[in-house]
Structures are given as structure tokens and as C-alpha cells.
Design a protein around this motif. Structure first.
Motif, PDB file in Angstrom:
ATOM      1  N   ALA B 220      13.208   0.898   1.375  1.00 51.54           N
ATOM      2  CA  ALA B 220      12.462   0.039   2.178  1.00 51.54           C
ATOM      3  C   ALA B 220      12.015  -1.325   1.255  1.00 51.54           C
ATOM      4  O   ALA B 220      11.931  -2.458   1.706  1.00 51.54           O
ATOM      5  CB  ALA B 220      11.301   0.610   2.753  1.00 51.54           C
ATOM      6  N   GLN B 221      11.577  -1.167  -0.024  1.00 50.49           N
ATOM      7  CA  GLN B 221      11.081  -1.914  -0.989  1.00 50.49           C
ATOM      8  C   GLN B 221      12.363  -2.970  -0.904  1.00 50.49           C
ATOM      9  O   GLN B 221      12.128  -4.087  -1.089  1.00 50.49           O
ATOM     10  CB  GLN B 221      10.600  -1.623  -2.122  1.00 50.49           C
ATOM     11  CG  GLN B 221       9.310  -0.793  -2.252  1.00 50.49           C
ATOM     12  CD  GLN B 221       9.014  -0.359  -3.251  1.00 50.49           C
ATOM     13  OE1 GLN B 221       9.844   0.338  -4.142  1.00 50.49           O
ATOM     14  NE2 GLN B 221       7.619  -0.079  -3.496  1.00 50.49           N
ATOM     15  N   MET B 227      15.076  -9.532   1.709  1.00 43.41           N
ATOM     16  CA  MET B 227      14.739 -10.513   2.897  1.00 43.41           C
ATOM     17  C   MET B 227      13.939 -11.704   2.323  1.00 43.41           C
ATOM     18  O   MET B 227      14.249 -12.782   2.461  1.00 43.41           O
ATOM     19  CB  MET B 227      13.988  -9.785   3.909  1.00 43.41           C
ATOM     20  CG  MET B 227      15.103  -8.929   4.801  1.00 43.41           C
ATOM     21  SD  MET B 227      16.598  -9.416   4.952  1.00 43.41           S
ATOM     22  CE  MET B 227      16.257 -10.911   6.221  1.00 43.41           C
ATOM     23  N   ALA B 228      12.919 -11.281   1.306  1.00 39.59           N
ATOM     24  CA  ALA B 228      11.694 -12.305   0.792  1.00 39.59           C
ATOM     25  C   ALA B 228      12.547 -13.131  -0.156  1.00 39.59           C
ATOM     26  O   ALA B 228      12.595 -14.458   0.017  1.00 39.59           O
ATOM     27  CB  ALA B 228      10.909 -11.787   0.283  1.00 39.59           C
ATOM     28  N   ARG B 395       3.771  -8.167   3.124  1.00 37.30           N
ATOM     29  CA  ARG B 395       2.576  -8.238   2.063  1.00 37.30           C
ATOM     30  C   ARG B 395       3.188  -9.356   0.958  1.00 37.30           C
ATOM     31  O   ARG B 395       2.395 -10.061   0.428  1.00 37.30           O
ATOM     32  CB  ARG B 395       2.625  -6.937   1.138  1.00 37.30           C
ATOM     33  CG  ARG B 395       1.726  -6.089   1.882  1.00 37.30           C
ATOM     34  CD  ARG B 395       1.536  -4.731   1.098  1.00 37.30           C
ATOM     35  NE  ARG B 395       1.058  -4.525  -0.153  1.00 37.30           N
ATOM     36  CZ  ARG B 395       1.331  -3.604  -1.144  1.00 37.30           C
ATOM     37  NH1 ARG B 395       2.234  -2.670  -0.571  1.00 37.30           N
ATOM     38  NH2 ARG B 395       1.226  -3.600  -2.256  1.00 37.30           N
ATOM     39  N   ILE B 396       4.378  -9.306   0.952  1.00 35.79           N
ATOM     40  CA  ILE B 396       4.958 -10.384  -0.082  1.00 35.79           C
ATOM     41  C   ILE B 396       4.710 -11.766   0.394  1.00 35.79           C
ATOM     42  O   ILE B 396       4.451 -12.771  -0.415  1.00 35.79           O
ATOM     43  CB  ILE B 396       6.356 -10.421  -0.352  1.00 35.79           C
ATOM     44  CG1 ILE B 396       6.739  -9.015  -0.859  1.00 35.79           C
ATOM     45  CG2 ILE B 396       6.983 -11.245  -1.213  1.00 35.79           C
ATOM     46  CD1 ILE B 396       8.176  -8.475  -0.983  1.00 35.79           C
ATOM     47  N   TRP B 399       1.203 -12.779  -0.451  1.00 38.85           N
ATOM     48  CA  TRP B 399       1.011 -13.156  -1.955  1.00 38.85           C
ATOM     49  C   TRP B 399       1.538 -14.527  -2.229  1.00 38.85           C
ATOM     50  O   TRP B 399       1.453 -15.030  -3.193  1.00 38.85           O
ATOM     51  CB  TRP B 399       1.755 -12.217  -2.785  1.00 38.85           C
ATOM     52  CG  TRP B 399       1.190 -10.663  -2.671  1.00 38.85           C
ATOM     53  CD1 TRP B 399       0.009 -10.391  -2.752  1.00 38.85           C
ATOM     54  CD2 TRP B 399       2.124  -9.417  -3.145  1.00 38.85           C
ATOM     55  NE1 TRP B 399      -0.042  -9.013  -2.907  1.00 38.85           N
ATOM     56  CE2 TRP B 399       1.065  -8.513  -3.064  1.00 38.85           C
ATOM     57  CE3 TRP B 399       3.428  -9.098  -3.263  1.00 38.85           C
ATOM     58  CZ2 TRP B 399       1.323  -7.290  -3.180  1.00 38.85           C
ATOM     59  CZ3 TRP B 399       3.753  -8.010  -3.564  1.00 38.85           C
ATOM     60  CH2 TRP B 399       2.627  -6.934  -3.606  1.00 38.85           C
ATOM     61  N   GLY B 400       2.076 -15.025  -1.315  1.00 38.76           N
ATOM     62  CA  GLY B 400       2.571 -16.458  -1.286  1.00 38.76           C
ATOM     63  C   GLY B 400       4.098 -16.659  -1.417  1.00 38.76           C
ATOM     64  O   GLY B 400       4.493 -17.579  -1.722  1.00 38.76           O
ATOM     65  N   GLY B 401       4.801 -15.531  -1.110  1.00 33.41           N
ATOM     66  CA  GLY B 401       6.346 -15.659  -1.147  1.00 33.41           C
ATOM     67  C   GLY B 401       6.615 -15.002  -2.715  1.00 33.41           C
ATOM     68  O   GLY B 401       5.798 -14.584  -3.396  1.00 33.41           O
TER      69      GLY B 401
END
Lengths: 138, 539
Positions: B220-221, B227-228, B395-396, B399-401
Motif C-alpha cells: 500500500a505504501q 502516485m505521489a 498523508r503525503i 506533508w506538502g507532497g
């Protein structure tokens, strides 16, 4: 030397090896066992590791290795001998082929921990073989 | 034994229609070849396009790696070649650097100059197969320049060359590092990406979660990070470099790491196709169908290859290859039975390629597209890993990307925690690994596999050859070209460095020299290790 002081150990990669996972896991294991870990991280030359060993007056050095020709570990052993640090326990860990293990031990590496060595076996070995006198950690 | 996915979701005994409430075939899956591409991009699946069967090469000298590539061809490598760099070129420094000479050719191809690339590709066409050069982010622009210059020299048409030679700057933080600063790697990556797209080259960029997962991250991570990274880098190319998203979408490819958790790995690949399709359409407003199709290659996981009882790895490799094939991939390369000991021996490489050939030719897996679609369990797992990945991705974003999260160290911490979890699970016996914490045998009973490695004198020989060869180059020409590169690099981010890097490569300036000059222009030391000085007077 204060007998109550914890064991002080360097954990480091050597040369250009950037695989940090194993080294970080082991550093945590040793810290959890009450040792004082000096984690040097990546891009450490044999000279830098030997210098840190002198400056920090460590009891042991753990080198994490992911594929190498092992010449730099040999160099580190020579440098330690020249600096009069023969009593510093040097252990290695990683994906090291068995016949290389024998070569490393001939050069003075005390023990090589292969992939999936247990936390307990690593800690127990260091406690039993590090230079005296040190008390068992908490 | 733990009955949970690798991201900690408890698995039930049986799955029924209740586990996929509101399941809508068209919306959630679509036919193969239709949005959102959960079932793949080709209506005919492998019948219309077989996956590229390849093995990673690179060890010792460039000539040695060239021989290995030719052997792989004999072993049935088809559709593409894949070469990984040594740490020296990955840094990049040169083999005659005081640190380089100690490990040139260890773990990969010592590609620090165009000469090395010419030797690597000797007798191997640049067209008709995909050319993939892996290593690290930092030398991306240099690898691309090799391709451009060699094509020029051979009179090959750049349009006809395809493959992947550039790599995103993020992978550098996932347990395998190069020494260059993030900003510099990002700048060079974007320059190379822009050059590829503006020149309409068919070259891809590795924006990949493989390193993260091989270093211990879970499914999942890995999906969330992928994607991020895609969102942020495509966003930069669109917004900062002024490129159209439908052009940018042709750039990335993902290298998925496939482990032994068979159904979960297949679910991950299906979820990835769907997540990218939605990102492309809904966030970036993709106009072309093709832009909604992320190219996915598979690497069967090196992390799952055990040191103990290495023959067991043949079995693991087969399971993972089957998962990769069912999951639907464009290319596949295998970790080998000796992965935890050394770089692939000839025997190990043959076993791995044969594993692919057996899966491809004997199992019938290529006959039917996405054969597990509609399975309550697999559809549920696909939804589950997607849901969990969206949560982590969220969540990422908080954190601002990705870039901000890397700078804060949040991603590194995420990985560190997961690695510790994994270690605990194995140590406590919650997860069993046959031959390791289950059914282990004494070391003396181990079957001895052939191993190959690189000795210190071979590294030294590569270094000495470069040292001598460097003196034979047209030094005045190199100085001119490096001076131009230096001047352009001083303009910081306003100037694309690909053209001067190509000119420098063409004059046989080395990777260490090129990177050193760019570093110097940006106020850094020529040598990241502070051991040597720039041999050319600049400016």
C-alpha cells in the motif's frame, strides 16, 4: 575506563555502498540492547571509519555490506592495526558469500552476520567478545 | 502465522458478494482496453503484445557486460535489454577517482564515459528492442546523452529508439543512494525529461516504487508513493516546464516490485492502473486515452530471495513471475536464485529467463486477459490496497507532497518504521520464510551454487584503463565543451543543460567531469568527496 559505561559501537556502510536498510536495522537492535551506537551512514572511507574509531574511542565496529569486492574492509583492518586498535572488535553483516567470510576472518574480522541473523545472536556475540571490562547493558 | 496482507489488513476465510458492495463492472473495471484500465490496456492482452522478457546485466568491465547481453539473447531475452550501473557511475564519479577505483565494476556496469557505452553496445543494435539503463538519478542526463550521441554516430534514427534511461530523484531516498543533492538531481531529471518530450523521443523515465519496496516498504505504501511521485513530477513538467499533460503522460513508467504474496501483488497492479487512470483524467484532464495508461514493468523481488537454501528462490521467482504475468505487465525482469549472494551467474540468469519462458509458454497464462477479475477476493483486495494507498497518499499531501515530505524526512521515517516491523515479524515467527526461520538447515548442508564476483584487481584494471585513455582524448575540445556547460550551469535553473551535456559527452568528457563541472557552477565542490580537483581551467 568506567566499567558502567555502555558498549560504544560504530555502525557504518563502507565506500560507495548506499544500501542502508541492514545497517539501520542493526543500529536500532544494538541501541535497544543498551549500546551507544555511532551511526556513520553512507559514503564512509576506511580512513574516515578508522578516524572515528580513534576519536570516539569505540569498543567495536560493525560494517554493513551489500555486494563489494571487500578490499575496503581489508584496508580498514590494516588502518586499525596501524592505529594500535587491534582490540577493537570488528564485525560485518550483509549479503556476503561464504568463501568471502573466510577471507574476511583471516584479515581479522571477528564475525560475519549473514542475512536474517537474529537480533539476539548479534547482541550476544558482541557482549561476549567485546574488549573488557564492560558491564552487561540494561 | 499472521493472516494479514503485508500492509496489515486481516484476511478472512472466505469472500462473497458482500465483500464488494456496489461493485460496478464498467465503473470499477471496464473491459480490457477501456477506462479505468483495471483490466489492462490491450483488448487482446498478451495475444497482441507479449511482455518483454529480460534480465538485468552489468558487472565487471563494459566488454564483459556486452558479452553477457549477447548471452542473454541466446537465452531467449526478447524485446528489450536492461543494464544496471555500478556505484561509481551511479554517484557519478569516474573509475580513476580514488574511491571509484576501489569498486569500479562492482554490482554493475562501469559506464562513466561514452567509450564505455560504445563497448557495452558493441554489435548490439539501438533499435528493435527497448534499451533500459538503470542506476540512480544523478547520471540520468548523461545516460540520455550517450543514447543521443551513439545514435548520431551510428546514423540511427532517434525516433526509432525506445526504452528508459532516466530516473526520478526520489529513489535516492529509499535505501539506495547516490551522493548528489536532491535539488541538483531534480534539476537534471527535469532537464532530461523536457529534452525527451520536446524532441519527441520515445524514451521513458523511471518514476518507480521498486527501490522503496525492495528496501522494506509494503504494497500500500509503494502504491501511495508511486502516485505521489507521479503527481508531483508530472505537475512540475506541466506547470514549470510548460508541457502539455498529454505529452508528459508518455514519459513515466513504474517498475513494480512483486513479492510472494501472490493475490496481493496482482491486486496492487490492478489498483495502480486504475489510480493512474483517474489521476490522469480527473486531476490532469488527460484528453488522450493513451495518457491514462501507465506503463508498468515488473521486477520480481530481490528482497524475497534468501541467502539460505538459494534453490528455494527458483520457486519464489516462479510464483512472482506468474503473479506479474497475471497482473498484466509490459516487461518483466527477475531477481535470481543467487540474488542474496552476488550478481547473476550464467546459470542463475538462465534459470530466471527460463522461469519466464515456462510461465509464458507452458501455463496458458497468456491466453486470457486479467483472468482473476470478478474473484470476490481479488476485487476486494484491489479495492482494499487502493483505499489504503489513497489514505497514505493523503498523508503525503498533508506533508506538502513528495518533495516536502522527503525534505522533512517523513518518507524516510515511514520506510524505517516499516523495515523494523518487517524485521520483528520475521524474528517473532509471525511471518515464515522457508529455509530461514522455518525448516532451516546447517550451513554445511547447503547446496553450493556457482557465484561470480568482481575482484579488487579487476576494479583497478578498469580504473587504470580510464586513466590512460583520458590522456588520449582531445583535451582542448573537452575543455571548450565543459566551459560551455559550466557557463550554462551557472544560469541555474533557467537553462536546460541537456544540449551542453550532449556536446560534452560527444567530446568524451566523462561522467565525473560533467557532474563535477555542473556542481562547481552551482557553488558545490567539483568532487562530492573532496578528494580531487577539476582538471580543466574553467571560465
Amino acid at each position: 575506563m568506567n566499567a558502567a559505561k555502555p558498549i560504544k559501537i560504530i555502525v557504518s556502510m563502507i565506500g560507495l555502498d548506499g544500501h542502508t536498510t541492514g545497517g539501520e536495522v542493526v543500529a536500532r537492535i544494538l541501541r535497544d540492547a543498551g549500546m551507544e551506537v555511532i551511526y556513520l551512514g553512507v559514503n564512509q572511507t576506511p580512513e574516515m571509519i578508522a578516524r572515528a574509531a580513534v576519536q570516539e574511542d569505540v569498543d567495536a565496529i560493525g560494517i554493513s555490506s551489500h555486494a563489494a569486492n571487500y578490499s575496503q574492509i581489508t584496508e580498514l583492518m590494516d588502518l586499525l592495526a596501524r592505529a594500535g586498535l587491534r582490540d577493537v572488535l570488528v564485525v560485518c553483516g550483509g549479503t556476503i558469500p561464504r568463501r568471502r567470510v573466510e577471507e574476511l576472518k583471516e584479515k581479522g574480522v571477528a564475525e560475519v552476520f549473514l542475512p536474517r541473523s537474529t537480533s539476539e545472536s548479534i547482541v550476544r556475540y558482541i557482549l561476549a567478545n567485546v574488549r573488557a571490562p564492560r558491564t552487561p547493558p540494561r | 502465522m499472521k493472516r494479514e496482507t503485508d500492509y496489515g489488513y486481516a484476511i478472512k476465510t472466505v469472500y462473497t458478494p458482500q465483500d464488494i458492495p456496489g461493485f460496478d463492472y464498467q465503473r470499477d473495471l471496464g473491459d480490457p482496453g477501456s477506462y479505468p484500465y483495471t483490466r489492462g490496456y490491450h483488448p487482446q492482452g498478451y495475444r497482441s503484445r507479449m511482455w518483454t522478457r529480460r534480465m538485468t546485466a552489468g558487472l565487471g568491465s563494459s566488454r564483459a557486460a556486452n558479452q553477457v547481453l549477447k548471452e542473454y539473447r541466446e537465452m531467449g531475452q526478447r524485446g528489450g535489454m536492461c543494464v544496471i550501473s555500478d556505484r561509481v557511475f551511479s554517484s557519478p564519479i569516474d573509475p580513476d577517482h580514488p574511491l571509484g577505483r576501489k569498486e569500479a565494476g562492482v554490482l554493475g556496469w562501469p559506464g562513466s564515459s561514452l567509450l564505455e557505452f560504445e563497448e557495452l553496445m558493441d554489435g548490439i543494435p539501438l533499435t528493435g528492442q527497448s534499451i533500459t539503463l538503470l542506476g540512480s538519478s544523478a547520471p540520468s542526463a548523461i545516460r540520455l546523452a550517450y543514447l543521443v550521441v551513439l545514435a548520431r554516430k551510428r546514423g540511427a534514427n532517434l525516433d526509432e529508439i525506445h526504452g528508459s534511461v532516466i530516473e526520478s530523484p526520489f529513489e535516492n531516498y529509499f535505501g539506495q543512494t547516490d551522493v548528489q543533492p536532491f535539488d541538483l538531481n531534480l534539476k537534471l531529471f527535469l532537464d532530461a525529461a523536457e529534452y525527451i518530450l520536446r524532441n519527441k523521443m520515445h524514451i521513458r523515465a523511471a518514476i518507480i516504487s521498486q527501490h522503496f519496496q525492495e528496501s522494506g516498504g509494503n504494497n500500500a505504501q509503494a502504491l501511495a508513493l508511486e502516485m505521489a511521485m507521479l503527481k508531483e513530477l508530472c505537475g512540475l513538467l506541466v506547470h514549470e516546464r510548460g508541457l502539455d499533460f498529454d505529452e508528459v503522460a508518455a514519459l513515466p513508467y513504474e517498475l513494480v516490485s512483486i513479492g510472494t504474496r501472490f493475490f496481493e501483488e496482482i491486486a496492487k497492479m490492478r489498483a495502480l492502473r486504475r489510480m493512474w487512470a483517474r489521476l490522469a483524467k480527473e486531476t490532469f484532464g488527460a484528453k488522450r486515452d493513451k495518457s491514462c495508461q501507465l506503463l508498468i514493468a515488473v521486477h520480481t523481488s530481490g528482497r524475497t530471495m534468501t541467502y539460505q537454501q538459494p534453490l528455494n528462490n527458483v520457486v519464489r521467482c516462479a510464483i512472482e513471475t506468474l503473479a506479474g504475468a497475471i497482473g498484466g505487465c509490459t516487461a518483466l525482469d527477475n531477481a535470481t536464485l543467487d540474488n542474496a549472494h552476488a550478481e547473476p551467474s550464467s546459470l542463475a540468469a538462465r534459470m530466471s529467463l527460463n522461469t519466464q519462458h515456462i510461465v509464458a509458454e507452458e501455463t496458458g497464462v497468456t491466453d486470457v486477459v486479467d483472468p482473476l477479475a470478478g474473484s470476490y477476493f481479488v476485487e476486494h483486495l484491489t479495492n482494499k490496497v487502493e483505499e489504503e494507498a489513497y489514505r497514505i497518499w493523503g498523508r503525503i499531501e498533508e506533508w506538502g507532497g513528495m518533495i516536502a515530505a522527503i525534505r522533512k524526512g517523513s518518507i524516510q521515517e515511514l520506510l524505517r518504521e516499516e523495515v523494523q516491523n518487517r524485521h520483528r515479524e520475521v524474528e517473532s515467527g509471525e511471518r515464515l520464510i522457508v529455509g530461514v526461520n522455518s525448516l532451516a538447515i546447517p550451513a554445511e548442508d547447503e547446496f553450493e551454487i556457482p557465484l561470480q564476483d568482481v575482484q579488487a584487481d579487476e576494479s583497478e584494471a578498469i580504473a587504470r584503463r580510464m586513466e590512460e585513455w583520458k590522456k588520449t582524448r582531445d583535451l582542448a575540445l573537452i575543455r571548450d565543451r565543459l566551459t560551455r556547460l559550466y557557463e550554462d550551469a551557472r544560469k541555474r535553473d533557467g537553462c536546460n543543460l541537456m544540449p551542453p551535456i550532449i556536446e560534452a559527452v560527444e567530446a568524451y568528457a566523462t561522467a565525473g567531469e560533467i557532474m563535477g563541472v555542473v556542481r562547481q557552477a552551482r557553488g558545490l565542490s567539483y568532487d562530492p568527496f573532496h578528494m580531487i580537483e577539476c582538471p580543466f581551467p574553467l571560465g
